[in-house]
Motif scaffolding. Sequence first.
Motif, mmCIF file in Angstrom:
data_model
loop_
_atom_site.group_PDB
_atom_site.id
_atom_site.type_symbol
_atom_site.label_atom_id
_atom_site.label_comp_id
_atom_site.label_asym_id
_atom_site.label_seq_id
_atom_site.Cartn_x
_atom_site.Cartn_y
_atom_site.Cartn_z
ATOM 1 N N SER A 79 -0.958 -13.732 26.592
ATOM 2 C CA SER A 79 -1.781 -12.745 25.897
ATOM 3 C C SER A 79 -3.059 -13.389 25.338
ATOM 4 O O SER A 79 -4.150 -12.820 25.424
ATOM 5 C CB SER A 79 -0.928 -12.113 24.790
ATOM 6 O OG SER A 79 -1.716 -11.671 23.762
ATOM 7 N N VAL A 80 -2.913 -14.578 24.791
ATOM 8 C CA VAL A 80 -4.087 -15.268 24.231
ATOM 9 C C VAL A 80 -5.066 -15.650 25.337
ATOM 10 O O VAL A 80 -6.283 -15.507 25.175
ATOM 11 C CB VAL A 80 -3.631 -16.515 23.426
ATOM 12 C CG1 VAL A 80 -4.808 -17.420 23.110
ATOM 13 C CG2 VAL A 80 -2.964 -16.078 22.142
ATOM 14 N N LYS B 200 -7.567 -16.822 14.497
ATOM 15 C CA LYS B 200 -7.128 -17.398 15.771
ATOM 16 C C LYS B 200 -8.333 -17.622 16.700
ATOM 17 O O LYS B 200 -8.481 -18.686 17.303
ATOM 18 C CB LYS B 200 -6.132 -16.445 16.442
ATOM 19 C CG LYS B 200 -5.529 -17.007 17.724
ATOM 20 C CD LYS B 200 -4.748 -15.959 18.483
ATOM 21 C CE LYS B 200 -3.475 -15.560 17.778
ATOM 22 N NZ LYS B 200 -2.690 -14.562 18.547
ATOM 23 N N THR C 129 9.044 -15.761 24.361
ATOM 24 C CA THR C 129 8.119 -15.090 23.456
ATOM 25 C C THR C 129 6.855 -15.905 23.316
ATOM 26 O O THR C 129 5.746 -15.383 23.312
ATOM 27 C CB THR C 129 8.772 -14.922 22.070
ATOM 28 O OG1 THR C 129 10.064 -14.405 22.271
ATOM 29 C CG2 THR C 129 7.965 -14.012 21.198
ATOM 30 N N GLN C 130 7.051 -17.228 23.233
ATOM 31 C CA GLN C 130 5.885 -18.099 23.109
ATOM 32 C C GLN C 130 5.042 -18.061 24.382
ATOM 33 O O GLN C 130 3.817 -18.081 24.328
ATOM 34 C CB GLN C 130 6.339 -19.524 22.822
ATOM 35 C CG GLN C 130 5.231 -20.346 22.164
ATOM 36 C CD GLN C 130 5.488 -21.820 22.238
ATOM 37 O OE1 GLN C 130 6.619 -22.262 22.406
ATOM 38 N NE2 GLN C 130 4.434 -22.599 22.118
ATOM 39 N N TYR D 77 -3.328 -25.093 21.904
ATOM 40 C CA TYR D 77 -2.784 -23.895 21.265
ATOM 41 C C TYR D 77 -1.274 -23.796 21.523
ATOM 42 O O TYR D 77 -0.483 -23.532 20.626
ATOM 43 C CB TYR D 77 -3.491 -22.652 21.812
ATOM 44 C CG TYR D 77 -2.921 -21.356 21.304
ATOM 45 C CD1 TYR D 77 -3.320 -20.828 20.082
ATOM 46 C CD2 TYR D 77 -1.950 -20.670 22.032
ATOM 47 C CE1 TYR D 77 -2.777 -19.655 19.602
ATOM 48 C CE2 TYR D 77 -1.399 -19.502 21.560
ATOM 49 C CZ TYR D 77 -1.817 -18.991 20.346
ATOM 50 O OH TYR D 77 -1.252 -17.838 19.861
ATOM 51 N N TYR D 78 -0.913 -24.043 22.762
ATOM 52 C CA TYR D 78 0.488 -23.885 23.170
ATOM 53 C C TYR D 78 1.401 -24.953 22.561
ATOM 54 O O TYR D 78 2.526 -24.674 22.160
ATOM 55 C CB TYR D 78 0.555 -23.938 24.691
ATOM 56 C CG TYR D 78 1.904 -23.631 25.294
ATOM 57 C CD1 TYR D 78 2.575 -22.454 24.983
ATOM 58 C CD2 TYR D 78 2.493 -24.498 26.207
ATOM 59 C CE1 TYR D 78 3.804 -22.168 25.557
ATOM 60 C CE2 TYR D 78 3.718 -24.212 26.784
ATOM 61 C CZ TYR D 78 4.368 -23.042 26.452
ATOM 62 O OH TYR D 78 5.585 -22.758 27.013
ATOM 63 N N LYS E 11 1.185 -24.946 18.309
ATOM 64 C CA LYS E 11 1.750 -23.731 17.711
ATOM 65 C C LYS E 11 1.176 -23.435 16.319
ATOM 66 O O LYS E 11 1.915 -23.348 15.343
ATOM 67 C CB LYS E 11 3.270 -23.858 17.601
ATOM 68 C CG LYS E 11 3.959 -24.194 18.904
ATOM 69 C CD LYS E 11 5.393 -24.630 18.613
ATOM 70 C CE LYS E 11 6.017 -25.314 19.797
ATOM 71 N NZ LYS E 11 7.182 -26.105 19.463
ATOM 72 N N ASP F 260 4.847 -15.496 26.447
ATOM 73 C CA ASP F 260 4.160 -14.197 26.443
ATOM 74 C C ASP F 260 2.920 -14.260 25.562
ATOM 75 O O ASP F 260 1.870 -13.721 25.888
ATOM 76 C CB ASP F 260 5.095 -13.090 25.915
ATOM 77 C CG ASP F 260 6.247 -12.844 26.885
ATOM 78 O OD1 ASP F 260 6.147 -13.289 28.045
ATOM 79 O OD2 ASP F 260 7.245 -12.224 26.468
ATOM 80 N N GLU F 261 3.101 -14.906 24.422
ATOM 81 C CA GLU F 261 1.997 -15.043 23.473
ATOM 82 C C GLU F 261 0.861 -15.851 24.109
ATOM 83 O O GLU F 261 -0.312 -15.501 23.985
ATOM 84 C CB GLU F 261 2.528 -15.733 22.208
ATOM 85 C CG GLU F 261 1.498 -16.329 21.261
ATOM 86 C CD GLU F 261 0.670 -15.286 20.537
ATOM 87 O OE1 GLU F 261 0.962 -14.105 20.685
ATOM 88 O OE2 GLU F 261 -0.293 -15.681 19.846
ATOM 89 N N GLU G 281 -6.270 -12.314 13.510
ATOM 90 C CA GLU G 281 -6.764 -12.492 14.880
ATOM 91 C C GLU G 281 -8.119 -13.216 14.862
ATOM 92 O O GLU G 281 -8.404 -14.035 15.731
ATOM 93 C CB GLU G 281 -6.902 -11.104 15.523
ATOM 94 C CG GLU G 281 -6.816 -11.097 17.028
ATOM 95 C CD GLU G 281 -5.535 -11.697 17.613
ATOM 96 O OE1 GLU G 281 -4.457 -11.523 17.035
ATOM 97 O OE2 GLU G 281 -5.650 -12.369 18.650
#
Lengths: 165, 372
Positions: free
Chosen positions: A10-11, A57, A3-4, A44-45, A48, A6-7, A54
């Motif tokens: 997406s970012v 972010k 999930t992380q 970012y990764y 967390k 994928d996030e 948004e």
Amino acid sequence: MSTQNDELRSVINRYSSMLYKICFLILKNEQDTDDVLQETFLAYYTKKPAFNSEEHKKAWLIRVSQNKCREFLRFHKRHERVSLEEMEEKLLITDGLRGDERYLLSVIWNMDYKLKSVVILHYIEGYSTEETAVILKISSAAVRKRLQRAREELKTELKGVPDYE
Amino acid sequence: MNKDYNKLLNNIDITEEKKQELYENCIRSKHAGDFLFRYSQPLCILIAAAVFMLTGIGATAAVLSVKDRMESMSEEEYNDYAYEVENDTFVSVDEGFSRELRDSEILRIIELERDYYDNGVFPVNTVPHLQTAAEREEDQLAYVAEDNLLYLPEKDMDDEQILEYIDHDAKKWYLNSQALMEEGFDVGTSPDLTYDSTEIAEGSGEQKARDAGEKLLKDIYGVDINADKNWIVLVEFFEGEEGITEDLYQLDIYKKGTGYADSYQLRLRAEDMSPILINLAGYERELRAKRFSTAEADAMNDSAYESAVSFAGEYLGLGTPEDYRFEEDFGATADGEAFKYLILKYGDKSVYFGIKLEDMKVIMCHVMRSGT
């Protein structure tokens, strides 16, 4: 973790283009821009961070990338800053721009970091002076002062250029 | 000024290939770390360990006294540090100083850090925050706001100044970690921010990884992390990404109160707990290592190679490599070479080694597959 991941994907898809434009304009070379983006998304990764929205972010990513740009400009000096003319020989950076637009880009290109960063955030990204201040961690008054100096510089440099007086 | 500024940047854009690279590099970096970078800048990584000692369940009385010290800062001092932290844009610690720390000072810092964190030995005074360099007295240790620098005395710092330096560092990290947490950072397994070992469920994968890591450290370095309650052991699981990485556990092992001293990092393959990475880090190890001239160091290449091959056989189950090469011009300083770095090749696998020349001990071993 997926999930992380994928996030993260997406970012990157959503914000890398915007960050690339900003950082490229500031750093004036591709390799440093790639490095700054890498470090920004890695931050970012790994960190967390949690965001309220948004917009929060996006502002965080810009702030981190700006800090890293500043570090690169101040300490790394790893790759030579390339003039717009030299860059045009390598990349189609000004293709499709009118002469006056190309000139405006060259003026911004040659600004120092302090002015350029507020011009990019305020005029190109559309942030208010208050939002720009938060992102750059400087006071609103400082942003207004820098914008005023940038406008003066643009006005002087663009004197005589049709449509920009 | 109502022009279409966005149009100016139409041709400046990232390619789809670069986006994919960014994604893959993030995952690789998180999993594998950039060890060459870490080795070249040990300070910026290791000083972060100082934050460990600030608070936490199970902390010793002396550790709590450091926490008390942080929390009892006056409003003025707190604000001074808040200003300093907010303006801190340095890549590494040294870049925020008027001069580099000297090796002799770092070694003394390591000793006094233990006193500061473990025994509550604090400086008599604190580092002053000045507006301009003109206010600073000769050889005074002071932070100057106008150029955002910590000024060190030209002569070596004495013990009081070193304690002030440690105190300054601890306070800065206290504020820094608070600010990061307020911004919503997950501090769970971040070595910069957590203060306690990972809580591990009995029989879990994390427990198996910790057990395997403990055994490796004992076998390789003779270190028993259960013998001293001050060791912090962080264990984190990473799910692999097909074609990029495999499932693995990472262990970060630090000792309380020793920001510059030795620490360990291990990465173990989740499938069989075999090591992917064994790393003995720490400024203390670097500074105390005996150095040799280039000619002397080169004469030790065969021994370094044998040490690496023997280690690969014993801990990685590998035989004689198909090929190998030494990293040129890496690890040498003006004082000579203390380490050799070499890569052993086994089919699609490369194993990167760091060898301490003084005793031919492996200080780093990193298994890498081509394309990962």
